[in-house]
Design a protein around this motif. Sequence first.
Motif, PDB file in Angstrom:
ATOM      1  N   GLY A   1       6.324   2.907   9.420  1.00 23.56           N
ATOM      2  CA  GLY A   1       5.747   1.579   9.659  1.00 23.56           C
ATOM      3  C   GLY A   1       6.708   0.467   9.269  1.00 23.56           C
ATOM      4  O   GLY A   1       6.821  -0.538   9.975  1.00 23.56           O
ATOM      5  N   LEU A   2       7.398   0.636   8.153  1.00 20.28           N
ATOM      6  CA  LEU A   2       8.364  -0.376   7.707  1.00 20.28           C
ATOM      7  C   LEU A   2       9.516  -0.510   8.687  1.00 20.28           C
ATOM      8  O   LEU A   2       9.956  -1.618   9.000  1.00 20.28           O
ATOM      9  N   VAL A   3      10.021   0.610   9.173  1.00 17.59           N
ATOM     10  CA  VAL A   3      11.117   0.563  10.148  1.00 17.59           C
ATOM     11  C   VAL A   3      10.665  -0.126  11.436  1.00 17.59           C
ATOM     12  O   VAL A   3      11.378  -0.981  11.989  1.00 17.59           O
ATOM     13  N   VAL A   4       9.474   0.233  11.914  1.00 18.27           N
ATOM     14  CA  VAL A   4       8.962  -0.366  13.150  1.00 18.27           C
ATOM     15  C   VAL A   4       8.732  -1.867  12.964  1.00 18.27           C
ATOM     16  O   VAL A   4       9.109  -2.675  13.831  1.00 18.27           O
TER      17      VAL A   4
ATOM     18  N   ASN B   1       0.811  -1.221   0.000  1.00 21.17           N
ATOM     19  CA  ASN B   1       0.000   0.000   0.000  1.00 21.17           C
ATOM     20  C   ASN B   1       0.843   1.269   0.000  1.00 21.17           C
ATOM     21  O   ASN B   1       0.397   2.308  -0.498  1.00 21.17           O
ATOM     22  N   THR B   2       2.043   1.218   0.543  1.00 23.37           N
ATOM     23  CA  THR B   2       2.924   2.381   0.424  1.00 23.37           C
ATOM     24  C   THR B   2       3.269   2.617  -1.035  1.00 23.37           C
ATOM     25  O   THR B   2       3.248   3.758  -1.529  1.00 23.37           O
TER      26      THR B   2
ATOM     27  N   ALA C   1       1.884  10.606   3.817  1.00 17.26           N
ATOM     28  CA  ALA C   1       1.493   9.198   3.695  1.00 17.26           C
ATOM     29  C   ALA C   1       2.716   8.313   3.493  1.00 17.26           C
ATOM     30  O   ALA C   1       2.830   7.236   4.095  1.00 17.26           O
ATOM     31  N   LEU C   2       3.659   8.770   2.666  1.00 15.88           N
ATOM     32  CA  LEU C   2       4.883   7.986   2.444  1.00 15.88           C
ATOM     33  C   LEU C   2       5.732   7.940   3.706  1.00 15.88           C
ATOM     34  O   LEU C   2       6.381   6.924   3.991  1.00 15.88           O
TER      35      LEU C   2
ATOM     36  N   ALA D   1      -2.051 -19.668  10.459  1.00 17.31           N
ATOM     37  CA  ALA D   1      -1.250 -18.935   9.472  1.00 17.31           C
ATOM     38  C   ALA D   1      -2.126 -17.990   8.662  1.00 17.31           C
ATOM     39  O   ALA D   1      -1.744 -16.845   8.385  1.00 17.31           O
ATOM     40  N   ALA D   2      -3.312 -18.447   8.285  1.00 14.71           N
ATOM     41  CA  ALA D   2      -4.205 -17.625   7.478  1.00 14.71           C
ATOM     42  C   ALA D   2      -4.684 -16.397   8.246  1.00 14.71           C
ATOM     43  O   ALA D   2      -4.655 -15.271   7.727  1.00 14.71           O
ATOM     44  N   VAL D   3      -5.118 -16.593   9.482  1.00 16.00           N
ATOM     45  CA  VAL D   3      -5.622 -15.478  10.283  1.00 16.00           C
ATOM     46  C   VAL D   3      -4.506 -14.483  10.585  1.00 16.00           C
ATOM     47  O   VAL D   3      -4.692 -13.259  10.504  1.00 16.00           O
ATOM     48  N   SER D   4      -3.319 -15.000  10.934  1.00 21.05           N
ATOM     49  CA  SER D   4      -2.184 -14.124  11.220  1.00 21.05           C
ATOM     50  C   SER D   4      -1.846 -13.269  10.010  1.00 21.05           C
ATOM     51  O   SER D   4      -1.609 -12.064  10.121  1.00 21.05           O
ATOM     52  N   SER D   5      -1.823 -13.897   8.862  1.00 19.09           N
ATOM     53  CA  SER D   5      -1.492 -13.189   7.631  1.00 19.09           C
ATOM     54  C   SER D   5      -2.540 -12.143   7.296  1.00 19.09           C
ATOM     55  O   SER D   5      -2.214 -11.002   6.920  1.00 19.09           O
ATOM     56  N   LEU D   6      -3.810 -12.501   7.415  1.00 22.45           N
ATOM     57  CA  LEU D   6      -4.897 -11.568   7.092  1.00 22.45           C
ATOM     58  C   LEU D   6      -4.844 -10.325   7.983  1.00 22.45           C
ATOM     59  O   LEU D   6      -4.907  -9.191   7.493  1.00 22.45           O
ATOM     60  N   LEU D   7      -4.729 -10.534   9.292  1.00 19.83           N
ATOM     61  CA  LEU D   7      -4.766  -9.418  10.231  1.00 19.83           C
ATOM     62  C   LEU D   7      -3.552  -8.511  10.074  1.00 19.83           C
ATOM     63  O   LEU D   7      -3.680  -7.277  10.050  1.00 19.83           O
ATOM     64  N   THR D   8      -2.370  -9.095   9.968  1.00 18.02           N
ATOM     65  CA  THR D   8      -1.164  -8.272   9.894  1.00 18.02           C
ATOM     66  C   THR D   8      -1.056  -7.553   8.552  1.00 18.02           C
ATOM     67  O   THR D   8      -0.557  -6.429   8.490  1.00 18.02           O
ATOM     68  N   PHE D   9      -1.524  -8.176   7.473  1.00 16.05           N
ATOM     69  CA  PHE D   9      -1.544  -7.476   6.192  1.00 16.05           C
ATOM     70  C   PHE D   9      -2.456  -6.255   6.282  1.00 16.05           C
ATOM     71  O   PHE D   9      -2.102  -5.164   5.815  1.00 16.05           O
ATOM     72  N   ALA D  10      -3.633  -6.444   6.861  1.00 21.74           N
ATOM     73  CA  ALA D  10      -4.578  -5.335   6.979  1.00 21.74           C
ATOM     74  C   ALA D  10      -4.000  -4.199   7.817  1.00 21.74           C
ATOM     75  O   ALA D  10      -4.130  -3.017   7.458  1.00 21.74           O
ATOM     76  N   VAL D  11      -3.347  -4.535   8.920  1.00 20.68           N
ATOM     77  CA  VAL D  11      -2.744  -3.506   9.771  1.00 20.68           C
ATOM     78  C   VAL D  11      -1.643  -2.772   9.017  1.00 20.68           C
ATOM     79  O   VAL D  11      -1.561  -1.533   9.043  1.00 20.68           O
ATOM     80  N   GLY D  12      -0.787  -3.529   8.328  1.00 26.04           N
ATOM     81  CA  GLY D  12       0.282  -2.893   7.577  1.00 26.04           C
ATOM     82  C   GLY D  12      -0.241  -2.029   6.446  1.00 26.04           C
ATOM     83  O   GLY D  12       0.251  -0.926   6.198  1.00 26.04           O
ATOM     84  N   ALA D  13      -1.273  -2.498   5.759  1.00 25.46           N
ATOM     85  CA  ALA D  13      -1.798  -1.770   4.595  1.00 25.46           C
ATOM     86  C   ALA D  13      -2.511  -0.488   4.968  1.00 25.46           C
ATOM     87  O   ALA D  13      -2.579   0.448   4.168  1.00 25.46           O
ATOM     88  N   VAL D  14      -3.043  -0.397   6.183  1.00 26.74           N
ATOM     89  CA  VAL D  14      -3.786   0.805   6.560  1.00 26.74           C
ATOM     90  C   VAL D  14      -2.855   1.948   6.963  1.00 26.74           C
ATOM     91  O   VAL D  14      -3.253   3.124   6.943  1.00 26.74           O
ATOM     92  N   VAL D  15      -1.612   1.629   7.317  1.00 26.45           N
ATOM     93  CA  VAL D  15      -0.689   2.653   7.826  1.00 26.45           C
ATOM     94  C   VAL D  15      -0.480   3.802   6.837  1.00 26.45           C
ATOM     95  O   VAL D  15      -0.637   4.977   7.206  1.00 26.45           O
TER      96      VAL D  15
END
Length: 238
Positions: free
Chosen positions: A192-195, A37-38, A185-186, A156-170
């Motif tokens: 977010g990437l550094v953290v 998303n970045t 935004a950038l 694995a599926a739930v972990s991936s779904l939730l963390t992708f969503a959190v990362g993508a909203v940043v």
Amino acid sequence: MTSEAPTAEAHEHSHADVSGGWLRAAVFGAMDGLVTNTALVSGVGGGGASSRAIVLAGTASLVAGALSMALGEYTSVKTQNEQLDLEVEKERRELERNPAGELAELVQMLRVRGVDGDLARQVAVQLHRDPDTALRLHVVAELGLNPADKPSPMTAAVSSLLTFAVGAVVPLLPYLFGLSLLWVALLCGGVGLVVAGALSSRFTPRPWWSAGLRQLLFGAVAAGATYAIGAAIGVTAA
């Protein structure tokens, strides 16, 4: 004077998840969401799109990406587990059809690991008395995987779904709060990437700053490429 041999007591200890379960999926999901998303915001924003269009594209990317990651992780881990089950059954049949050959194979594996020949055979014979123990030892030694430690596809599926969503909203946060500035935004995506990279270093020997800068570099490359493409297409379309 008599001296007693020192004694040691067993103690409980734990290890990090290295079987490919929630941790790998969570790290991969968070990084993918942030980078995806970045880069998307960079490309669409670089093309001159409105804030509404950026939020729409980013939200669609979040939902589609999270679902895709979850389904991909579930299928991947499920397939891996099924392949392991197939190999376990293959080894079980070999133990039933050729017990002498499998015994000799275990003796050789023990000798390779430093056990003396006679002792290796004694240990192998004793271990082969229990078919389940023998099967587990052969599978671990030959495949490097423990059938009792298979990762959960759903986890694995739930972990991936939730963390992708959190990362993508940043990188969308500034637009969601009414601040229509691409560089902000950038910046959010970069932070977010550094953290995320720094947090992932807790499970590795890599220093936090090194892991964080590595992820920032990956994100910067992706965002730079999409910005250039977006700017070029935007200019051409105009």
